[in-house]
Design a protein around this motif. Structure first.
Motif, short mmCIF file in Angstrom:
data_model
loop_
_atom_site.label_atom_id
_atom_site.label_comp_id
_atom_site.label_asym_id
_atom_site.label_seq_id
_atom_site.Cartn_x
_atom_site.Cartn_y
_atom_site.Cartn_z
N GLY A 1 72.85 99.66 67.75
CA GLY A 1 74.02 99.59 68.84
C GLY A 1 73.48 97.58 68.89
N ARG A 2 73.64 97.02 68.03
CA ARG A 2 73.09 95.63 68.15
C ARG A 2 73.07 94.95 67.79
N ALA A 3 74.36 94.95 67.31
CA ALA A 3 75.16 93.65 66.29
C ALA A 3 75.55 92.68 66.61
N SER A 4 75.41 92.78 68.58
CA SER A 4 75.96 91.11 69.15
C SER A 4 74.81 90.43 68.97
N VAL A 5 73.62 91.05 68.65
CA VAL A 5 72.53 89.46 68.59
C VAL A 5 72.17 89.58 66.91
N ALA A 6 73.39 89.77 65.64
CA ALA A 6 73.15 89.36 64.60
C ALA A 6 73.17 87.82 64.08
N PRO A 7 74.37 87.61 64.80
CA PRO A 7 73.92 85.93 64.35
C PRO A 7 72.65 85.29 64.72
N ALA A 8 71.57 85.28 65.54
CA ALA A 8 70.37 84.51 65.66
C ALA A 8 69.99 86.10 64.79
#
Length: 243
Positions: free
Chosen positions: A153-160
């Motif tokens: 559930g941490r896909a939001s930090v994938a760009p970084a």
């Protein structure tokens, strides 16, 4: 090709093209700005690539997931094939064609922006067991990272996270972490700092595919239900996200 797949494939084409443009373009700039310091050239190339990758995931992720990588797409299909999550076979084919053609277009664009010939085969030989091992390690680590982020559930930090991983892998792998068959093929079309000789491409691609298989095995042990998160790799995407 359906309208939905065409839309996602266009995002994969453009995102992969701009990624290779960043890799090749920053390599050309680095070689010109720091002609006598290869270490500084690599640092400049790595920083530009890592930052560009993060920005491109933010830009195109909501449309296609921002795979930009045939191995990521193939693993996404493989893990989600039984649950109905992730890519269908037709989607996988569309993604891979878009990624490879985008990578070639990106190399051409970078060469043109710096006043070079649009197409020039690279003469930089990159071959040997140590480099193939490095590519396997780099690719396996990348695939495990993106699926671990999605599953937890941490896909939001994938760009970084993905940008940071690739930037770091420039330095901790002997191959400077191509970790992507499409990018590898694209970089064969430029005879510059970031290029790879066509004869060296098959070895890199095979190593990357093996790395993908290693990642699948690792995910089966560490994240046995990762298949359920295939729809959110690299980041959540689809019509409901982009409306």
């Amino acid at each position: 090709m359906s309208l939905g797949l065409a839309r996602r494939a266009s995002a994969e084409f453009t995102g992969t093209a701009l990624l290779v443009t960043a890799v090749v373009g920053s390599g050309i700039a680095a070689a010109r700005l720091s002609p006598d310091d290869v270490g500084l050239q690599l640092l400049e190339n790595a920083i530009a690539t890592a930052l560009a990758l993060g920005a491109l995931i933010l830009t195109f992720g909501p449309v296609s997931g921002a795979h930009f990588n045939p191995v990521v797409s193939a693993v996404d299909w493989w893990l989600g094939r039984r649950s109905g999550a992730g890519l269908a076979v037709r989607d996988l084919g569309g993604y891979v064609v878009a990624q490879v053609s985008g990578a070639i277009a990106g190399a051409v664009l970078a060469d043109l922006m710096f006043g070079l010939r649009a197409l020039a085969w690279s003469h930089t030989s990159r071959t040997g067991p140590n480099l193939w091992l490095a590519e396997g390690v780099a690719t396996a680590g990348l695939v495990v990272l993106v699926f671990a982020l999605a599953r937890s559930g941490r896909a939001s930090v994938a760009p970084a996270a993905v940008g940071a991983y690739i930037g770091a892998a420039y330095w901790f792998t002997s191959s400077t972490s191509f970790a992507n068959p499409a990018v590898t093929i694209g970089r064969a079309f430029t005879d510059t700092f970031a290029g790879i000789a066509p004869a060296s491409v098959p070895g890199f691609v095979v190593a990357q595919l093996v790395g993908g298989l290693v990642a699948v095995a690792a995910l089966a042990v560490w994240y046995p239900d990762a298949a359920g998160a295939a729809d959110t790799v690299v980041v959540p995407h689809g019509e409901e996200v982009t409306r």
